[in-house]
Design a protein around this motif. Structure first.
Motif, short mmCIF file in Angstrom:
data_model
loop_
_atom_site.label_atom_id
_atom_site.label_comp_id
_atom_site.label_asym_id
_atom_site.label_seq_id
_atom_site.Cartn_x
_atom_site.Cartn_y
_atom_site.Cartn_z
N LEU A 190 0.82 -1.21 0.00
CA LEU A 190 0.00 0.00 0.00
C LEU A 190 0.85 1.25 0.00
O LEU A 190 1.98 1.25 0.51
CB LEU A 190 -0.88 0.05 1.26
N TYR B 250 5.29 1.93 -8.26
CA TYR B 250 4.07 2.27 -7.51
C TYR B 250 2.81 1.72 -8.20
O TYR B 250 1.71 1.85 -7.70
CB TYR B 250 3.93 3.78 -7.31
N PHE C 209 1.83 -1.23 -8.59
CA PHE C 209 1.13 -2.31 -7.87
C PHE C 209 0.89 -1.95 -6.40
O PHE C 209 0.51 -2.80 -5.62
CB PHE C 209 1.89 -3.63 -8.00
N PHE C 210 1.11 -0.67 -6.04
CA PHE C 210 0.78 -0.26 -4.68
C PHE C 210 -0.59 0.41 -4.71
O PHE C 210 -0.79 1.39 -5.43
CB PHE C 210 1.80 0.78 -4.18
N GLU C 211 -1.48 -0.14 -3.93
CA GLU C 211 -2.78 0.51 -3.83
C GLU C 211 -2.60 1.82 -3.04
O GLU C 211 -1.91 1.84 -2.03
CB GLU C 211 -3.79 -0.36 -3.10
N THR D 2 -4.53 -6.82 -5.17
CA THR D 2 -4.29 -5.76 -6.14
C THR D 2 -2.85 -5.33 -6.11
O THR D 2 -2.40 -4.59 -6.97
CB THR D 2 -5.16 -4.53 -5.81
N GLY D 3 -2.11 -5.78 -5.13
CA GLY D 3 -0.79 -5.22 -4.87
C GLY D 3 0.39 -6.08 -5.25
O GLY D 3 1.50 -5.75 -4.92
N ARG D 4 0.18 -7.21 -5.89
CA ARG D 4 1.33 -8.00 -6.32
C ARG D 4 0.85 -9.03 -7.33
O ARG D 4 -0.34 -9.20 -7.56
CB ARG D 4 2.00 -8.67 -5.13
N ARG E 187 -1.35 -3.86 -15.92
CA ARG E 187 -2.24 -4.44 -14.91
C ARG E 187 -3.25 -5.40 -15.52
O ARG E 187 -4.32 -5.64 -14.97
CB ARG E 187 -3.03 -3.36 -14.13
N TYR F 190 -7.63 -6.44 -13.12
CA TYR F 190 -7.26 -5.49 -12.06
C TYR F 190 -8.50 -4.82 -11.47
O TYR F 190 -8.65 -4.71 -10.24
CB TYR F 190 -6.29 -4.44 -12.62
N LEU G 150 -9.95 -5.00 -7.72
CA LEU G 150 -10.12 -3.75 -6.97
C LEU G 150 -11.56 -3.59 -6.49
O LEU G 150 -11.81 -3.23 -5.32
CB LEU G 150 -9.74 -2.58 -7.89
N LYS H 43 -12.16 -6.10 -3.68
CA LYS H 43 -11.46 -5.71 -2.44
C LYS H 43 -12.21 -4.58 -1.75
O LYS H 43 -12.46 -4.62 -0.55
CB LYS H 43 -10.05 -5.27 -2.80
N ASN I 262 -10.45 7.20 -8.15
CA ASN I 262 -9.28 6.57 -7.50
C ASN I 262 -8.03 6.85 -8.31
O ASN I 262 -7.97 6.53 -9.50
CB ASN I 262 -9.54 5.06 -7.39
N ALA J 220 -4.99 5.59 -8.38
CA ALA J 220 -4.26 4.44 -8.92
C ALA J 220 -4.94 3.92 -10.17
O ALA J 220 -4.30 3.71 -11.21
CB ALA J 220 -4.16 3.34 -7.87
N GLN K 154 -4.82 6.38 -13.04
CA GLN K 154 -3.49 6.43 -13.64
C GLN K 154 -3.25 5.23 -14.55
O GLN K 154 -2.66 5.39 -15.63
CB GLN K 154 -2.44 6.45 -12.53
#
Lengths: 696, 460
Positions: free
Chosen positions: A455, A608, A610-612, B8-10, B42, B230, B234, B237, B255, B257, B260
């Protein structure tokens, strides 16, 4: 004195044992035993009480009288039931709603019982007629009649019997009167005859005198004068045996026949009297067969207990109870002459005809009784709310605890004020859990997702990012995750040069290893690139996997990551590459910064990506209020207007709130007061305005 | 709150990997020496390669996969370093397999030699080597910095007997040929292209069902994400965190992220591809309405997950969030419009007045960028697709010392209209001209109200 008090206490203490045992016996329907025990309790403690002290702080409800009243009622001791009921009222046991209801019902049942008593069949019909008989024996028939009249007037003698007796007695009386008249006449005749006989003797009319004296002897066989004359005359005349004498004997014979006829009349009259007397005797005997007694007692709203009592002298075979013409119960009474039976029956709200037939040995009805009964209406009882006794206990204990807490609280309050208590933290990150407000939901959210996701927490300056990371650092080791053991490493990147970046990360991780009592790796080179860092990190994770009971998850808490905006893309890429490795399952990062530059010139993915990203925003109004008021609750008090103004000035930003409040508390302490007003806020704000505006 | 199963983070692998069954099968059974998987950011390229790696290792087949992330390599040295890194990582993760195959430690030779040496060793064991290359866009940098390395690498990939190469990259890698010399074969020649697009509905549903949502919620998530992995993760989650899908959607529409990722992906497209998407957004949805060369691009965009094709004829923008982003982008940049040959120059000024707000926003857009659009010199066209007026080849002037950008925009608009509609018979338009003389005497809202009034009049 102490011993006396103790003894007294002990004695009083004992009363509750009898009371408890008495109630237990009552509940087991052992009413005599219940009465015995409750009486003992009453002897030791006579007065009822809703809070009878038994020892220390132990109190019980003590209402013995209503139990005694009900127990007596249930064993049909109505008098005592009434008595104890009155005692219950006198001791105000009806103050308790439950007891009041019971007493109300009891009163109604007793009323019913009294009413139903009046509806009973006449009492045992074996009326005591012996005085009547005595009068008859004494031939005082008029007195007997008078007595009968009295009995009739008192309803202790039924009409039929009375009529029969009166008739007989009238006849007896008449007979007696006649007899007396006859006797009176006879006496008069005797006197007259004696005079006549003497006169005739005096006048020398011995033959006429002889006849008169014979008549006298008929009337009075024991009369001497008559006997002497008759004997002399018979002696003289039997020598002569004259015809005149013969004529006299003939007349005497005739007189004798007359007398015998009269005697026969008297005998017949006497027989008639005897017959009358026999009739009377038969009536008495007949009257001696009793009627059964029927009584009703209410035992519940519709249920009645019907008692039948019979006392006779004849052997019985059975008894049948009929209600409204239908057989309700039959009792076998072989070889019995008397009995008492009961039967419970619900009776409807109307006139009920209750009959009892008692059969003798010959299967014929020997006796029968009946009564009419209409159940009186019961008032509707109010709703009973049961209060369990233990709730009173709880309430007492709770009140005590409340009082003690309040006292302790007051004492702590004074102490805190004396010690110039000021919990707010303005400037340094909030390390203490009890001073960390407003982010509980976000903490929870992150803790539920950190096993899978890295995160990025971003937000403006002084919004609480560092404090947030510190809270995570504290909480993570104790998170009960089914899969991982979280091992946080706090890393502050502020002032870290790019060339030192990986070395710094490595150094912090090694320090953390020491804290977890794990052996550190060999000394790291002074400068370290991403590759060497990756190799060392791989070894660390390998060691952790061997040492931890669960799969380890190294959590890198990186603060001030804005500095990486100035790093080259190569360094950023190398950092990204770390999270692409196979061991990345055991690695996660939470980064905190104001803003990450999204200018990514490289063709590849930025780290960044893959960082929520989670924004840390200013508090909501509720959260801000909590931060203001809760830390000093009970020690200082904020006016609502003061709180509003603080929130307005701070725009709900936690740092500014803390800054204002720490100065407010210092200010009121100087003023030696505990209440923080709007004016205090305005004063403090003027003092630190420049700082606040800069922070806002 | 229950443990959140969405990731969502890896990258994901194993039980956390959903979908792509067909592609995985194709890649794992392909006899091709080189495969090239193209996918947007993603979309799951790294996860695809990691999943392939796991399957090869667990399949029991004589296969040795090597995941190789080449990002940041720059040149031959960097490439070698990253290869050695990959080998170390593989040794760490699959140590037993390394031991079983007695794979020797790599030397510090050039990477193509390292690869060859590895392939030779494993060939003797009858093992096929699968080189799974991630972040292959890095070859663009290598081509710039060290073209020879790229040539050697290509040769190694194409000619080593027991070597299969699977590259993953964004469409950016297509421009690799531009970086290479015309004397050498393009690196990507011989590579079999596969596309990593959206998940199928059943695959999406399986992913969503991790969250144990009710049927309606799952269905809604399915419709919102339209197979984008993705976005599915998201949405899932955040649905667990927030519990209210409506709020989740509102949150994700802004959002950073997600926005972007969408923006980066859109920027990765060529201009012509971007225009095609804009056309579809504008309403040109029929395949037949496009030129043949455009049709193949549309189909490619569909495979990449930008567009949804139904009944083989009609296209729509895929994913609610991409649609929203495009809308916002269009509103923020009204001057940007796809140019079509069929578009006609603006001569219908009644139409112009009915789109006066849009024209004003075009002038504002430029003023915000610090330039002024010269309405007199710029030619305006009407889009044949959506009848929107846009400036074709806008003539811009540098602006300095402007006070409020909207002042300038009002003046620019006034000039345009005055130039084109000198004799106004509309009271509102006359009023606009009058007020536009001194825009600083009024607020922007007042002008906007007047413009809206003129627009409404014109539409009537």
């Amino acid at each position: 004195m102490l011993i006396f008090l103790l003894f007294f206490q002990l004695q009083n203490g004992k009363f509750n044992e009898y009371y408890d045992s008495g109630i237990q016996a009552y509940e087991e329907k052992n009413y005599p035993e219940a009465i015995r025990l409750l009486k003992k309790a009453v002897e030791l403690r006579a007065d009822s009480s809703p809070n009878a002290k038994i020892s220390g702080v132990r109190f019980i409800e003590y209402y013995p009288y209503h139990y005694l009243a009900t127990a007596h009622y249930l064993i049909r001791d109505m008098e005592n039931a009434e008595r104890y009921m009155q005692l219950a009222f006198r001791n105000e046991e009806d103050q308790d709603k439950r007891v009041a209801e019971k007493l109300n019902f009891l009163r109604i049942f007793l009323e019913d019982w009294r009413t139903s008593k009046a509806a009973q069949t006449p009492p045992v019909a074996k009326v005591d007629l012996s005085p009547v008989f005595e009068y008859i024996r004494l031939k005082r028939y008029q007195d007997a009649i008078r007595l009968l009249d009295n009995m009739r007037a008192n309803d202790s003698l039924n009409t039929d019997l009375y009529s029969m007796l009166i008739r007989l007695l009238d006849e007896l009386k008449s007979s007696l009167d006649r007899t007396e008249e006859f006797n009176a006449q006879r006496q008069r005749n005797l006197l007259n005859l004696l005079e006549d006989a003497r006169a005739k003797v005096a006048s020398g009319q011995h033959e006429a005198a002889y006849l008169s004296y014979q008549k006298v002897s008929f009337l009075d066989p024991n009369n001497r004068e008559a006997q002497n004359f008759i004997a002399d005359f018979d002696l003289r005349e039997t020598e002569t045996n004259s015809e005149a004498y013969q004529q006299l004997l003939k007349q005497v014979k005739e007189l004798r026949a007359e007398k015998e006829a009269k005697d026969r009349e008297l005998e017949a009259a006497e027989s008639a009297t005897q017959i009358r007397l026999e009739e009377i005797k038969t009536l008495f005997q007949k009257q001696a067969v009793p009627l059964p007694t029927i009584s009703l007692v209410r035992i519940s709203e519709q249920m009645y207990q019907i008692s039948v009592q019979y006392q006779g002298e004849s052997l019985l075979s059975k008894a049948i109870l009929k209600i409204n013409g239908k057989n309700a119960r039959e009792w076998v009474l072989s070889q019995k002459t008397n009995f008492t039976v009961t039967h419970n029956q619900p009776l409807i709200d109307q006139d009920n005809l209750i009959q009892v037939e008692i059969f003798g040995q010959d299967e014929h009805i020997l006796s029968q009784g009946k009564t009419h009964f209409t159940p009186p209406a019961l008032p509707k009882p109010p709703q009973i709310r049961h209060t369990f006794p233990f709730l009173r206990w709880l309430l007492i204990v709770f009140c005590l605890l409340l009082f003690i807490s309040y006292w302790v609280f007051q004492r702590n309050q004074r102490k805190a004020f004396r010690l110039r208590f000021n919990p707010y933290i303005a400037g340094a990150p909030v390390m203490r859990g009890d001073m960390f407000y407003g982010r509980e939901a976000l903490l929870k959210q992150i803790l539920n997702t950190i096993h899978n996701n890295s995160l990025m927490i971003y937000g403006e300056r002084r919004i609480g990012k560092t404090s947030f990371l510190h809270q995570l650092y504290k909480l993570l080791p104790s998170v009960e995750d089914p899969e991982y053991l979280f091992l946080p490493v706090m890393i502050d990147l502020q002032g870290i040069d790019e060339t030192q970046f990986f070395a710094h990360l490595d150094h912090e991780i090694q320090l953390a290893l020491q804290q977890w009592s794990l052996p550190a790796l060999e000394v790291a080179p002074e400068s370290m690139d991403g590759r060497v860092f990756t190799q060392r990190l791989r070894q660390v994770i390998h060691d952790l996997k061997n040492a931890c009971p669960k799969a380890p998850k190294l959590v890198l808490l990186l603060d001030e990551v804005d500095i990486m905006n100035g790093y080259s893309e190569r360094t950023n890429q190398q950092l990204r590459a770390v999270f692409m490795k196979g061991f990345a399952h055991h690695l996660v990062a939470i980064m905190a910064g104001i803003h990450i530059s999204k200018r990514w010139k490289s063709e590849g993915s930025p780290w960044y990506n893959f960082f929520e990203q989670i924004e840390l925003r200013p508090f909501s109004r509720e959260q801000a209020e909590e931060l203001v008021t809760r830390p000093v609750r009970g020690i200082y008090r904020y006016d609502p207007a003061a709180v509003t103004q603080i929130l307005q000035i701070s725009a709900c930003k936690p740092y500014i709130i803390q800054k204002l409040c720490v100065n407010l508390v210092a200010h009121v302490l100087n003023e030696n007061k505990r209440r923080i007003t709007e004016r205090d806020v305005q004063y403090v704000y003027r003092e630190i305005q420049h700082e606040v505006e800069r922070a806002v | 709150m229950k443990r959140n199963p969405f990731v969502t983070g890896r990258w994901v692998q194993g039980p956390q990997y959903f979908g792509r069954k067909e592609l995985l099968h194709r890649l794992s059974t392909s006899r091709e020496a080189c495969e090239w998987v193209i996918g947007m950011r993603r979309m799951g390229k790294t996860s695809l390669l990691r999943e392939l790696e796991r399957r090869f290792h667990e399949s029991g087949k004589p296969a040795f996969p090597l995941f190789w992330d080449v990002q940041g390599s720059y040149d031959e040295d960097g490439l070698r370093e990253s290869l050695l890194d990959a080998l170390e990582d593989s040794n760490d993760t699959y140590a037993d397999k390394w031991e079983l195959m007695s794979i020797p430690s790599p030397t510090k030779a050039p990477c193509h030699q390292v690869i060859k040496s590895l392939c030779r060793h494993l060939h003797s064991h009858g093992v096929e080597v699968y080189l799974l290359v991630d972040e292959s866009e890095e070859f663009l940098n290598i081509a710039k910095n060290d073209a020879e390395t790229l040539v050697r690498l290509r040769k190694c990939m194409q000619s080593t007997q027991n070597l299969h190469t699977i590259l993953c990259s964004t469409p950016r890698l297509e421009s690799l040929y531009k970086e290479q010399s015309s004397e050498t074969s393009p690196f990507l020649h011989g590579f079999n292209v596969q596309f990593l697009g959206s998940l199928a509905d059943d695959e999406s549903l399986t992913l969503i069902n991790q969250g144990e949502f009710d049927g309606l919620t799952a269905e809604e998530i399915l419709l919102l994400a339209e197979g984008n992995p993705y976005q599915l993760q998201l949405l899932g989650k955040m649905q667990i965190e927030m519990g209210d899908l409506h709020k989740v959607v509102l949150e994700l529409e802004t959002n950073p992220a997600l926005q972007q990722v969408i923006e980066v992906n859109f920027d990765l497209l060529t201009t012509s591809d971007q225009d095609l998407i804009r056309d579809v957004m504008a309403g040109k949805t029929q395949l037949q309405a496009y030129q043949p060369y455009e049709q193949s691009s549309l189909l490619k965009l569909e495979k990449l997950g930008f567009l949804h094709c139904f009944e083989s004829q009609n296209f729509s923008i895929r994913s609610h969030f991409f649609r929203k982003w495009l809308q916002r982008k269009t509103e923020q940049n009204p001057s940007i419009h796809t140019v079509h040959v069929e578009d006609l120059a603006l001569n219908d000024w009644q139409l112009a007045l009915s789109q006066l707000m849009s024209l004003y926003q075009i002038f504002v857009e430029f003023r915000q960028k610090g330039v002024a659009l010269d309405g007199q010199l710029t030619e305006f066209f009407i889009s044949s697709v959506d009848r929107k007026i846009y400036p074709k080849q806008p003539v811009l002037q540098e602006v300095s010392n402007q006070t409020e950008f909207w002042h300038g925009a009002i003046s620019d608009l006034k000039c345009l209209l005055h130039y084109k509609i000198p004799n106004s018979q509309s009271w509102t338009l006359s009023r606009f001209f009058e007020l536009a003389e001194k825009p600083d005497l009024r607020t922007e809202n007042e002008f906007i109200d007047l413009i809206a009034l003129i627009e409404a009049e014109a539409q009537l």
